[in-house]
Scaffold this motif. Structure first.
Motif, PDB file in Angstrom:
ATOM      1  N   THR A 125      -3.682  23.605  44.370  1.00 39.72           N
ATOM      2  CA  THR A 125      -4.435  22.377  44.107  1.00 39.72           C
ATOM      3  C   THR A 125      -3.745  21.579  43.013  1.00 39.72           C
ATOM      4  O   THR A 125      -2.771  22.015  42.414  1.00 39.72           O
ATOM      5  CB  THR A 125      -5.876  22.687  43.643  1.00 39.72           C
ATOM      6  OG1 THR A 125      -5.837  23.233  42.331  1.00 39.72           O
ATOM      7  CG2 THR A 125      -6.575  23.632  44.600  1.00 39.72           C
ATOM      8  N   TRP A 126      -4.340  20.403  42.717  1.00 45.10           N
ATOM      9  CA  TRP A 126      -3.838  19.589  41.613  1.00 45.10           C
ATOM     10  C   TRP A 126      -3.994  20.328  40.290  1.00 45.10           C
ATOM     11  O   TRP A 126      -3.253  20.105  39.365  1.00 45.10           O
ATOM     12  CB  TRP A 126      -4.631  18.282  41.514  1.00 45.10           C
ATOM     13  CG  TRP A 126      -4.348  17.313  42.595  1.00 45.10           C
ATOM     14  CD1 TRP A 126      -3.246  16.519  42.700  1.00 45.10           C
ATOM     15  CD2 TRP A 126      -5.167  17.015  43.716  1.00 45.10           C
ATOM     16  NE1 TRP A 126      -3.340  15.743  43.824  1.00 45.10           N
ATOM     17  CE2 TRP A 126      -4.516  16.021  44.458  1.00 45.10           C
ATOM     18  CE3 TRP A 126      -6.401  17.480  44.158  1.00 45.10           C
ATOM     19  CZ2 TRP A 126      -5.033  15.488  45.627  1.00 45.10           C
ATOM     20  CZ3 TRP A 126      -6.929  16.945  45.316  1.00 45.10           C
ATOM     21  CH2 TRP A 126      -6.239  15.972  46.035  1.00 45.10           C
ATOM     22  N   ASP A 127      -4.970  21.190  40.201  1.00 45.25           N
ATOM     23  CA  ASP A 127      -5.304  21.843  38.939  1.00 45.25           C
ATOM     24  C   ASP A 127      -4.465  23.069  38.623  1.00 45.25           C
ATOM     25  O   ASP A 127      -4.689  23.712  37.598  1.00 45.25           O
ATOM     26  CB  ASP A 127      -6.790  22.239  38.936  1.00 45.25           C
ATOM     27  CG  ASP A 127      -7.689  21.029  39.076  1.00 45.25           C
ATOM     28  OD1 ASP A 127      -7.312  19.951  38.583  1.00 45.25           O
ATOM     29  OD2 ASP A 127      -8.760  21.164  39.695  1.00 45.25           O
ATOM     30  N   ASP A 128      -3.536  23.438  39.503  1.00 40.01           N
ATOM     31  CA  ASP A 128      -2.720  24.613  39.221  1.00 40.01           C
ATOM     32  C   ASP A 128      -1.924  24.404  37.935  1.00 40.01           C
ATOM     33  O   ASP A 128      -1.275  23.372  37.750  1.00 40.01           O
ATOM     34  CB  ASP A 128      -1.754  24.895  40.375  1.00 40.01           C
ATOM     35  CG  ASP A 128      -2.432  25.598  41.538  1.00 40.01           C
ATOM     36  OD1 ASP A 128      -3.634  25.905  41.426  1.00 40.01           O
ATOM     37  OD2 ASP A 128      -1.761  25.836  42.546  1.00 40.01           O
ATOM     38  N   THR A 129      -2.020  25.370  37.031  1.00 42.18           N
ATOM     39  CA  THR A 129      -1.323  25.264  35.758  1.00 42.18           C
ATOM     40  C   THR A 129      -0.435  26.485  35.533  1.00 42.18           C
ATOM     41  O   THR A 129      -0.685  27.567  36.054  1.00 42.18           O
ATOM     42  CB  THR A 129      -2.311  25.167  34.576  1.00 42.18           C
ATOM     43  OG1 THR A 129      -3.128  26.330  34.557  1.00 42.18           O
ATOM     44  CG2 THR A 129      -3.173  23.928  34.684  1.00 42.18           C
ATOM     45  N   VAL A 130       0.601  26.274  34.754  1.00 43.07           N
ATOM     46  CA  VAL A 130       1.493  27.336  34.311  1.00 43.07           C
ATOM     47  C   VAL A 130       1.691  27.146  32.820  1.00 43.07           C
ATOM     48  O   VAL A 130       2.043  26.043  32.377  1.00 43.07           O
ATOM     49  CB  VAL A 130       2.850  27.280  35.053  1.00 43.07           C
ATOM     50  CG1 VAL A 130       3.813  28.290  34.475  1.00 43.07           C
ATOM     51  CG2 VAL A 130       2.663  27.489  36.547  1.00 43.07           C
ATOM     52  N   ASP A 131       1.415  28.158  32.052  1.00 42.91           N
ATOM     53  CA  ASP A 131       1.579  28.098  30.602  1.00 42.91           C
ATOM     54  C   ASP A 131       0.840  26.905  29.989  1.00 42.91           C
ATOM     55  O   ASP A 131       1.312  26.280  29.044  1.00 42.91           O
ATOM     56  CB  ASP A 131       3.063  28.046  30.217  1.00 42.91           C
ATOM     57  CG  ASP A 131       3.832  29.277  30.667  1.00 42.91           C
ATOM     58  OD1 ASP A 131       3.223  30.367  30.683  1.00 42.91           O
ATOM     59  OD2 ASP A 131       5.017  29.148  31.004  1.00 42.91           O
ATOM     60  N   GLY A 132      -0.306  26.556  30.562  1.00 45.12           N
ATOM     61  CA  GLY A 132      -1.114  25.474  30.022  1.00 45.12           C
ATOM     62  C   GLY A 132      -0.740  24.094  30.508  1.00 45.12           C
ATOM     63  O   GLY A 132      -1.359  23.107  30.108  1.00 45.12           O
TER      64      GLY A 132
END
Length: 191
Positions: free
Chosen positions: A138-145
């Protein structure tokens, strides 16, 4: 836009006070869908100016409260900021509020996913095209913030997020009722 307009019309039919549903804004902020052919989008500045002009045209009328019934996530931040600006402007004789149907239902509403598609199957079943299963990211996928995805094409082959094939008109009717009840309740709270 279709969902927001139908919800506004249904709330208008159900309420006990004098209200008018204005024409919907047909194109919103969607540059992140731009890689898919046929996508229309306006800038945040354009949407803000357009809606501000509408508010200004209402300021000399008997309108006291404007409710933005939003059906597109991309418009939310701009409309939210605009309602704050209106509330803080002592020269304006009206107040504005933002209500988003996606926040009025319990579950997360994905773009062209099960819930959004279900509501459309309830409202306008003949206008719903082939139901597809979107990709998992999704758009909300995050890595290390940090947010990884900036454009829909980075995580979806067809623009859908979630599983539109699981949608049903029955589920859409329940969601529509839940959202309409929430909108009517919110209107009664602020009016």
């Amino acid at each position: 836009m279709i969902i927001a307009e139908e919800l506004a019309n249904e709330a208008d039919r159900r309420n006990d006070f004098d209200s008018v549903v204005l024409p919907p804004v047909p194109v919103g902020i969607a540059p992140y869908h731009g890689h898919f052919p046929g996508t229309l989008s306006v800038s945040a500045e354009t949407l803000r100016q357009y809606v501000s002009d509408i508010l200004n045209s209402l300021s000399d009328s008997s309108v006291e409260i404007v409710m933005f019934v939003n059906g597109h996530g991309g418009n939310g931040e701009t409309l939210r900021n605009l309602t704050r600006t209106v509330a803080d402007d002592s020269t304006v004789d009206l107040d504005a509020f933002l209500w988003e149907w996606m926040n009025a239902v319990e579950d997360h509403v994905d773009h062209a996913g099960e819930l959004e598609t279900s509501v459309l199957l309830h409202i306008c079943p003949d206008d719903v095209g082939k139901l597809t299963d979107g990709d998992a990211a999704t758009w909300d996928d995050t890595v290390d913030g940090g947010v990884v995805n900036r454009f829909t094409e980075e995580f979806s082959k067809n623009g859908a997020v979630g599983d539109g094939t699981a949608a049903s008109a029955e589920q859409g009717e329940q969601l529509f009722e839940t959202a309409t009840d929430a909108l009517c309740s919110f209107l009664n709270r602020v009016i």
